[in-house]
Design a protein around this motif. Structure first.
Motif, PDB file in Angstrom:
ATOM      1  N   SER A  60       0.822  -1.213   0.000  1.00  0.00           N
ATOM      2  CA  SER A  60       0.000   0.000   0.000  1.00  0.00           C
ATOM      3  C   SER A  60       0.853   1.259   0.000  1.00  0.00           C
ATOM      4  CB  SER A  60      -0.930   0.008   1.220  1.00  0.00           C
ATOM      5  OG  SER A  60      -1.904  -1.003   1.126  1.00  0.00           O
ATOM      6  N   ASP A  61       1.988   1.217   0.689  1.00  0.00           N
ATOM      7  CA  ASP A  61       2.889   2.375   0.698  1.00  0.00           C
ATOM      8  C   ASP A  61       3.452   2.633  -0.695  1.00  0.00           C
ATOM      9  OD1 ASP A  61       2.750   3.037   3.469  1.00  0.00           O
ATOM     10  OD2 ASP A  61       4.034   1.323   3.914  1.00  0.00           O
ATOM     11  N   VAL A  62       3.751   1.571  -1.419  1.00  0.00           N
ATOM     12  CA  VAL A  62       4.252   1.729  -2.791  1.00  0.00           C
ATOM     13  C   VAL A  62       3.174   2.361  -3.663  1.00  0.00           C
ATOM     14  CG1 VAL A  62       5.273   0.572  -4.780  1.00  0.00           C
ATOM     15  CG2 VAL A  62       5.678  -0.332  -2.482  1.00  0.00           C
ATOM     16  N   LEU A  63       1.964   1.842  -3.563  1.00  0.00           N
ATOM     17  CA  LEU A  63       0.861   2.384  -4.367  1.00  0.00           C
ATOM     18  C   LEU A  63       0.600   3.841  -4.032  1.00  0.00           C
ATOM     19  CD1 LEU A  63      -1.474   2.003  -6.367  1.00  0.00           C
ATOM     20  CD2 LEU A  63      -2.862   1.178  -4.448  1.00  0.00           C
ATOM     21  N   ALA A  64       0.594   4.174  -2.751  1.00  0.00           N
ATOM     22  CA  ALA A  64       0.342   5.557  -2.340  1.00  0.00           C
ATOM     23  C   ALA A  64       1.387   6.502  -2.911  1.00  0.00           C
ATOM     24  CB  ALA A  64       0.314   5.660  -0.817  1.00  0.00           C
ATOM     25  N   GLU A  65       2.640   6.085  -2.923  1.00  0.00           N
ATOM     26  CA  GLU A  65       3.698   6.943  -3.474  1.00  0.00           C
ATOM     27  C   GLU A  65       3.545   7.098  -4.983  1.00  0.00           C
ATOM     28  OE1 GLU A  65       7.224   9.325  -3.640  1.00  0.00           O
ATOM     29  OE2 GLU A  65       5.617   8.924  -2.199  1.00  0.00           O
ATOM     30  N   LEU A  66       3.196   6.036  -5.670  1.00  0.00           N
ATOM     31  CA  LEU A  66       2.969   6.131  -7.115  1.00  0.00           C
ATOM     32  C   LEU A  66       1.839   7.112  -7.427  1.00  0.00           C
ATOM     33  CD1 LEU A  66       3.207   2.417  -8.293  1.00  0.00           C
ATOM     34  CD2 LEU A  66       4.706   4.285  -9.004  1.00  0.00           C
ATOM     35  N   LEU A  67       0.751   7.013  -6.686  1.00  0.00           N
ATOM     36  CA  LEU A  67      -0.384   7.890  -6.942  1.00  0.00           C
ATOM     37  C   LEU A  67      -0.060   9.328  -6.590  1.00  0.00           C
ATOM     38  CD1 LEU A  67      -3.444   5.722  -5.853  1.00  0.00           C
ATOM     39  CD2 LEU A  67      -2.217   5.793  -8.012  1.00  0.00           C
ATOM     40  N   ARG A  68       0.739   9.529  -5.539  1.00  0.00           N
ATOM     41  CA  ARG A  68       1.150  10.899  -5.193  1.00  0.00           C
ATOM     42  C   ARG A  68       1.956  11.517  -6.322  1.00  0.00           C
ATOM     43  NH1 ARG A  68       5.296  13.669  -4.209  1.00  0.00           N
ATOM     44  NH2 ARG A  68       6.685  11.857  -4.331  1.00  0.00           N
ATOM     45  N   MET A  69       2.912  10.761  -6.849  1.00  0.00           N
ATOM     46  CA  MET A  69       3.757  11.269  -7.921  1.00  0.00           C
ATOM     47  C   MET A  69       2.938  11.571  -9.173  1.00  0.00           C
ATOM     48  SD  MET A  69       7.034   8.724  -7.492  1.00  0.00           S
ATOM     49  CE  MET A  69       7.860   9.375  -8.937  1.00  0.00           C
ATOM     50  N   GLU A 117      -6.945   1.468  -9.046  1.00  0.00           N
ATOM     51  CA  GLU A 117      -6.402   0.806  -7.860  1.00  0.00           C
ATOM     52  C   GLU A 117      -6.492   1.636  -6.580  1.00  0.00           C
ATOM     53  OE1 GLU A 117      -5.527  -2.459  -8.552  1.00  0.00           O
ATOM     54  OE2 GLU A 117      -6.293  -1.771 -10.480  1.00  0.00           O
ATOM     55  N   VAL A 118      -6.909   2.887  -6.663  1.00  0.00           N
ATOM     56  CA  VAL A 118      -6.982   3.725  -5.463  1.00  0.00           C
ATOM     57  C   VAL A 118      -7.935   3.139  -4.436  1.00  0.00           C
ATOM     58  CG1 VAL A 118      -8.806   5.215  -6.387  1.00  0.00           C
ATOM     59  CG2 VAL A 118      -7.226   6.103  -4.648  1.00  0.00           C
ATOM     60  N   ARG A 119      -8.888   2.341  -4.857  1.00  0.00           N
ATOM     61  CA  ARG A 119      -9.864   1.758  -3.936  1.00  0.00           C
ATOM     62  C   ARG A 119      -9.221   0.837  -2.912  1.00  0.00           C
ATOM     63  NH1 ARG A 119     -10.253  -0.960  -8.789  1.00  0.00           N
ATOM     64  NH2 ARG A 119     -10.405  -3.247  -8.778  1.00  0.00           N
ATOM     65  N   TYR A 120      -7.986   0.420  -3.160  1.00  0.00           N
ATOM     66  CA  TYR A 120      -7.322  -0.484  -2.229  1.00  0.00           C
ATOM     67  C   TYR A 120      -6.550   0.250  -1.133  1.00  0.00           C
ATOM     68  CZ  TYR A 120      -8.497  -3.958  -5.725  1.00  0.00           C
ATOM     69  OH  TYR A 120      -9.191  -4.771  -6.594  1.00  0.00           O
ATOM     70  N   LEU A 121      -6.510   1.552  -1.189  1.00  0.00           N
ATOM     71  CA  LEU A 121      -5.867   2.326  -0.126  1.00  0.00           C
ATOM     72  C   LEU A 121      -6.853   2.596   0.996  1.00  0.00           C
ATOM     73  CD1 LEU A 121      -3.743   4.988  -2.055  1.00  0.00           C
ATOM     74  CD2 LEU A 121      -2.974   2.842  -1.012  1.00  0.00           C
ATOM     75  N   ALA A 122      -6.332   2.750   2.201  1.00  0.00           N
ATOM     76  CA  ALA A 122      -7.173   3.039   3.363  1.00  0.00           C
ATOM     77  C   ALA A 122      -6.426   3.998   4.292  1.00  0.00           C
ATOM     78  CB  ALA A 122      -7.522   1.746   4.103  1.00  0.00           C
ATOM     79  N   GLY A 123      -7.156   4.531   5.253  1.00  0.00           N
ATOM     80  CA  GLY A 123      -6.548   5.357   6.280  1.00  0.00           C
ATOM     81  C   GLY A 123      -5.928   6.631   5.747  1.00  0.00           C
ATOM     82  N   VAL A 124      -4.792   7.007   6.337  1.00  0.00           N
ATOM     83  CA  VAL A 124      -4.124   8.259   5.995  1.00  0.00           C
ATOM     84  C   VAL A 124      -3.687   8.271   4.534  1.00  0.00           C
ATOM     85  CG1 VAL A 124      -2.120   9.711   6.471  1.00  0.00           C
ATOM     86  CG2 VAL A 124      -3.361   8.661   8.368  1.00  0.00           C
ATOM     87  N   ALA A 125      -3.224   7.127   4.037  1.00  0.00           N
ATOM     88  CA  ALA A 125      -2.770   7.064   2.633  1.00  0.00           C
ATOM     89  C   ALA A 125      -3.899   7.427   1.692  1.00  0.00           C
ATOM     90  CB  ALA A 125      -2.237   5.674   2.323  1.00  0.00           C
ATOM     91  N   ARG A 126      -5.071   6.880   1.933  1.00  0.00           N
ATOM     92  CA  ARG A 126      -6.214   7.185   1.078  1.00  0.00           C
ATOM     93  C   ARG A 126      -6.631   8.642   1.234  1.00  0.00           C
ATOM     94  NH1 ARG A 126     -10.129   4.643  -1.806  1.00  0.00           N
ATOM     95  NH2 ARG A 126     -12.100   5.763  -2.000  1.00  0.00           N
ATOM     96  N   THR A 127      -6.638   9.127   2.462  1.00  0.00           N
ATOM     97  CA  THR A 127      -7.020  10.523   2.710  1.00  0.00           C
ATOM     98  C   THR A 127      -6.107  11.479   1.947  1.00  0.00           C
ATOM     99  OG1 THR A 127      -7.887   9.985   4.903  1.00  0.00           O
ATOM    100  CG2 THR A 127      -7.294  12.285   4.486  1.00  0.00           C
ATOM    101  N   ASN A 128      -4.811  11.197   1.951  1.00  0.00           N
ATOM    102  CA  ASN A 128      -3.858  12.070   1.272  1.00  0.00           C
ATOM    103  C   ASN A 128      -4.034  12.030  -0.241  1.00  0.00           C
ATOM    104  OD1 ASN A 128      -2.750  12.812   3.719  1.00  0.00           O
ATOM    105  ND2 ASN A 128      -1.075  11.352   3.618  1.00  0.00           N
ATOM    106  N   VAL A 129      -4.265  10.839  -0.777  1.00  0.00           N
ATOM    107  CA  VAL A 129      -4.454  10.718  -2.222  1.00  0.00           C
ATOM    108  C   VAL A 129      -5.737  11.424  -2.649  1.00  0.00           C
ATOM    109  CG1 VAL A 129      -4.954   9.094  -4.090  1.00  0.00           C
ATOM    110  CG2 VAL A 129      -3.090   8.625  -2.497  1.00  0.00           C
ATOM    111  N   VAL A 130      -6.804  11.257  -1.889  1.00  0.00           N
ATOM    112  CA  VAL A 130      -8.071  11.909  -2.219  1.00  0.00           C
ATOM    113  C   VAL A 130      -7.918  13.426  -2.140  1.00  0.00           C
ATOM    114  CG1 VAL A 130     -10.446  12.273  -1.455  1.00  0.00           C
ATOM    115  CG2 VAL A 130      -9.511   9.959  -1.568  1.00  0.00           C
TER     116      VAL A 130
END
Length: 205
Positions: A60-69, A117-130
């Protein structure tokens, strides 16, 4: 899949981080978040699984970083295009759409992963991406609101229209194929026209 989307990582990553993120992008693009494993990512990056965990504690950390970038680059491109387009809402809206479409074409895998794939994030990671996505969405909303206030956009549904324009641009990642009938520029012009039509604006000749 369009390999040009991997240039996103060459622009924003460095060293092992970049190799890991590029491998993750390929894995997520090919297998989806659940189908890809950390072992797949490590293998693609040419590193060990234990070393991968030194950089990213979880998938999930990898996905969150990809989406942030991805969103950071998309936001930068749209902002630059809108700022260069002058003050008229139709011009600004068209510039935003062209920049958005160009990003999706240039970074198709990243755009597809961000969409699906954003649907698989949760918590703070999802909040930041949204929150990051909302920053991009707000550019469209402000332009559409300004055009509606001036009477240049006649739609009675400005908020819904703004959301649909963003969705329309993002969805290109699901069907675009390099070498198709339209060039990147032509695809951007076509979707800019679609967006103006959706807003019930005067269309260019």
């Amino acid at each position: 899949m369009n390999s040009r989307s991997l240039g996103l990582l060459r622009d924003g990553g460095r060293g092992n981080d970049a190799a890991i993120l590029q491998a993750a992008l390929e894995a997520f693009g090919a297998k989806g978040f659940h189908g890809a494993s950390m072992r797949d990512i490590a293998r693609g990056a040419g590193t060990s699984l234990s070393n991968l965990y030194n950089y990213f504690p979880s998938k999930s950390d990898v996905l969150a970083e990809l989406l942030r970038m991805a969103n950071d680059e998309l936001l930068a491109r749209i902002t630059e295009a809108v700022n260069a387009a002058g003050e008229e809402p139709p011009d600004r809206l068209s510039a935003a759409v062209r920049a958005h479409v160009a990003f999706v074409v240039d970074h198709q895998i990243a755009s597809l992963v961000a969409l699906t794939e954003v649907r698989y994030l949760a918590g703070v990671a999802r909040t930041n991406v949204v929150a990051a996505r909302d920053s991009t969405q707000s550019i469209y909303e402000k332009i559409v609101a300004a055009g509606a206030a001036s009477g240049q956009f006649r739609t009675p549904y400005p908020d819904d229209a703004a959301r649909n324009i963003v969705s329309m641009c993002s969805a290109i990642s699901t069907w675009y194929r390099p070498g198709g009938r339209l060039s990147k520029r032509e695809l951007g012009e076509q979707h800019a026209r679609y967006a103006l039509a959706l807003l019930e604006a005067e269309l260019p000749g």
